[in-house]
Write an enzyme that holds these catalytic residues in place. Structure first.
Site, short mmCIF file in Angstrom:
data_model
loop_
_atom_site.label_atom_id
_atom_site.label_comp_id
_atom_site.label_asym_id
_atom_site.label_seq_id
_atom_site.Cartn_x
_atom_site.Cartn_y
_atom_site.Cartn_z
N ASP A 79 141.86 -34.42 -7.68
CA ASP A 79 141.51 -35.21 -6.58
C ASP A 79 140.41 -33.57 -5.97
O ASP A 79 141.43 -32.76 -5.43
CB ASP A 79 142.22 -36.06 -6.21
N ASP B 6 136.44 -44.43 -1.65
CA ASP B 6 137.86 -44.60 -1.94
C ASP B 6 137.65 -46.60 -2.18
O ASP B 6 136.48 -47.25 -1.25
CB ASP B 6 139.39 -44.78 -1.02
C1 GLA Z 1 141.80 -39.97 -2.14
C2 GLA Z 1 141.33 -40.54 -3.34
C3 GLA Z 1 142.77 -41.55 -3.40
C4 GLA Z 1 143.90 -41.08 -3.55
C5 GLA Z 1 144.40 -40.42 -2.34
C6 GLA Z 1 145.28 -39.34 -2.18
O1 GLA Z 1 141.55 -40.32 -1.00
O2 GLA Z 1 139.92 -40.82 -3.45
O3 GLA Z 1 142.20 -42.25 -4.77
O4 GLA Z 1 144.20 -40.52 -4.64
O5 GLA Z 1 143.43 -39.00 -2.19
O6 GLA Z 1 145.85 -38.43 -1.25
#
Ligand code: GLA
Length: 671
Positions: free
Chosen positions: A403, A466
């Site tokens: 990520d 998200d």
């Molecule tokens: C980002 C990702 C999420 C999750 C969070 C964790 O927002 O897009 O899917 O993994 O980080 O902190």
């Protein structure tokens, strides 16, 4: 006479005082609010902080996130609406830019203009006499919705008479309804028909089968190096020799015998069908720990999910050390003397955890990022990529979500070479370890990642920000995947984020998904058509029958797992109706007929469904999906043949719902 007038005026005044009612917006059922991210809070910001606009804190109000909609039914009983609105300061981001609108019966009564992070709260004071429906809208202005935390503070509605709060909001959702028959007692094999492994790397494939236990499993013509455990159906070992091996899987119980061919492809490619499993984020977020991960693995088996091909148990953020964390269980040395990453105290023994998960025939996933810190501020992989890949392999990790987040500070700019670089670095590190680790890129779609995700070695890549459990979020993400289909293929998948059915909540408190049952059918149908990774985001140990039904329809799953690896395309979009079609290996097509009703949003009234219709009729023209002559239609959710048709087929789809079909050309018999 004069006195009578005075008395009447007094009575009018008195009754208006006596019978008028003031409602604070924070008192209503917040599930009626659609927000583009997160869950709206009463008297708190969207991230649960005090409501704060340009440094000023407000006691009451609602914290939400663009795009946010709320429709209140006033039926002419409103008098006035007042509030202070603005961007909540919690993100501290210059990128926040939002616009508030108040609508009365499709007319814009008030609009804020674009508001940025340090803009003073704007005051609204409106006469809403006679208005039937009041719409409260926050849009992301013109630059998308990133960082768009929006507050309606001190928001009050004055009514001319008492109205029960529940009458003000449209009750979302209807009773859940189950469409799919339960699997029979007879054995039936459901696991993927193709499976890729790299030569010499540890192999684990569990035969997923429904039917009464005890069951005994077999696999004929396994390549050298593999063996099957006949009681668990787990095939393990290592294959050194590259090549494609056709294996016959068998499952047998007191009711009968089932067979299915499995193609094991020993070569460079893995994830030949979209990964299926669970991820901790949408339910537990940072409240995840070892016990919850074990409980998920247990529930994946006890609920029967494992019998339908669900495999991965993925830990998301928050398993690492968090530098400067106040919580003792998160503190410690981020890495050991060799640079190998440490877990925090919530994960005392990652190897033991992975052994536990593997013992159930499941696989374990983990999370990191190319920057110094993860999105939640925990230790990530920057400059330690090789050590991390090594450590994951030693622990027995099978899946890595990687990520971007704090790599923002490292990247020089958002040019393609800079976007690709950190993902290629981790790819290189993963290639050095003797283990198949599904590599999932997460950078929210920057630089059209779908165009180059495969080139940097990603098995899947997030195409969006998200997801959250609202129609606005899920439908925007899902239906915006049109056009990405050219980039999906076995080993490389577009990933429109994890599933939001069941109990979700970004932990520790969970709530039932705010999607209506029809919206949940749409969600699962669409993600299957999109050949998306299927990662369940709910608490697996507390699934109701409805959620389990959504996740265990083998004909729906088969569409997602089809070996051809095609992603559906949208072939029709008009009047709030959409048709999506996915080509399947046997020449048939999976077709989703959706009643989406997200008309193009050209102006504020378009954000509301003012006149919601319960269902609509959708027509599928056979020629549009390349079928001439007669064709058969099967209802996939009900697992029932509907009949044979010619030229076109018509059916009803519920509001925000879907009819998911499998359609195949029928050969005419020669006389
Ligand atoms: C980002 C990702 C999420 C999750 C969070 C964790 O927002 O897009 O899917 O993994 O980080 O902190």
């Amino acid at each position: 006479m004069k006195n009578v007038v005075y008395v009447i005026m007094f009575l009018l005044f008195f009754s208006s005082v006596l019978f008028s009612q003031t409602i604070w917006l924070d008192e209503i059922d917040l599930s009626a609010i659609e927000s583009g991210w997160g869950s709206p809070h009463a008297n708190k910001s969207i991230e649960d902080n005090p409501l704060t606009i340009a440094g000023k804190t407000f006691e009451r109000g609602i914290g939400t996130h663009a795009v946010s909609t709320l429709l209140l039914k006033l039926d002419g009983k409103g008098k006035s609406f007042s509030a202070f609105v603005g961007v909540d300061g919690e993100t501290k981001s210059e990128k926040a830019s939002i616009e508030f609108f108040v609508l009365g019966d499709k007319n814009v009564l008030w609009q804020s203009g674009v508001l940025k992070i340090n803009d003073e709260a704007k005051k609204i004071e409106l006469d809403i006499t006679g208005i039937k429906q009041l719409g409260l809208l926050v849009t992301g202005s013109t630059d998308g919705i990133d960082y768009d935390h929006a507050d309606w503070c001190d928001a009050e509605i004055e009514l001319i008479e008492n109205v029960p709060l529940s009458n003000l909001v449209t009750k979302r959702g209807i009773e859940p309804y189950i469409l799919t028959p339960k699997p029979s007692d007879n054995p039936k094999i459901n696991s993927a028909k193709v499976f890729g492994v790299r030569p010499g790397n540890p192999f684990l494939y569990t035969i997923a089968a429904t039917g009464k236990r005890p069951m005994s499993f077999g696999a004929d013509n396994l390549p050298d190096g593999l063996t099957i455990d006949k009681t668990t159906g787990q095939i393990t070992g290592k294959v050194e020799q590259r090549g494609d091996y056709t294996v016959t899987l068998t499952a047998e119980n007191e009711f009968g015998h089932a067979e299915r061919e499995l193609l094991i492809s020993v070569g460079d490619k893995i994830a030949l069908t979209p990964p299926m499993g669970w991820n901790s984020w949408n339910c537990w977020a940072c409240a995840v720990d070892d016990a919850k991960v074990r409980a998920s693995a247990d529930a994946m088996v006890s609920s029967g999910l494992v019998n339908h091909g669900w495999t991965y148990v993925n830990i998301d953020d928050c398993w690492e050390i968090k530098p400067d964390a106040p919580e003792p269980e998160l503190q410690g040395e981020a890495r050991d003397k060799d640079g190998l990453i440490n877990t925090n105290k919530k994960f005392p023994d990652m190897k033991a955890l992975s052994d536990y998960v593997h013992s159930k025939g499941l696989k374990l996933g983990i999370y990191s990022g190319p920057g110094p810190l993860t999105c939640a501020g925990f230790t990530a992989s920057y400059k330690y990529e090789e050590q991390d890949a090594k450590q994951y392999a030693a622990w027995g990790i099978d899946y890595l979500k990687y990520d971007w987040c704090s790599y923002n500070e490292i990247a020089k700019d958002r040019s393609l070479p800079e976007l690709k670089k950190p993902y290629s670095v981790m790819r290189g590190a993963l290639d050095k370890v003797p283990r198949d680790i599904v590599y999932s890129l997460c950078q929210y779609g920057m630089g059209n990642v779908w165009e180059w995700g495969a080139e940097v070695g990603g098995n899947c890549w997030r195409t969006t920000g998200d997801i959250t459990d609202t129609w606005a979020s899920m439908s925007r993400i899902g239906f915006n995947q049109a056009g990405h289909e050219a980039y999906a293929k076995p080993g490389n998948w577009n990933d429109p984020d994890m599933l939001v059915v069941g109990l979700v909540g970004w932990g520790p408190q969970l709530h039932p998904s705010r999607l209506t049952p029809d919206e949940q059918y749409t969600h699962i149908s669409l993600w299957s058509l999109l050949a998306s990774p299927l990662l369940i985001g709910c608490d697996l140990s507390r699934m109701d029958d409805f959620t389990l039904n959504l996740l265990t329809n083998d004909e729906v799953i088969e569409i997602n797992q089809d070996p051809l690896g095609k992603q559906a395309s949208r072939i029709y979009e008009q009047d709030g109706k959409q048709i999506w079609v996915k080509e399947l290996e046997d020449g048939s097509k999976a077709v989703g007929l959706f009643y989406v009703d997200t008309r193009e949003r050209k102006s504020p009234p378009d954000y509301f469904d003012w006149e919601k219709k319960d269902k609509t009729t959708i027509t599928l023209n056979a020629a549009d999906i390349g079928i001439t002559g007669k064709f058969s239609v099967r209802d996939v959710w009900r697992q029932k043949d509907i009949g044979v048709f010619e030229n076109s087929f018509q059916t009803e789809a519920p509001y925000h719902g879907v009819a998911l079909l499998r359609v195949a050309g029928v050969k005419e018999k020669m006389d």
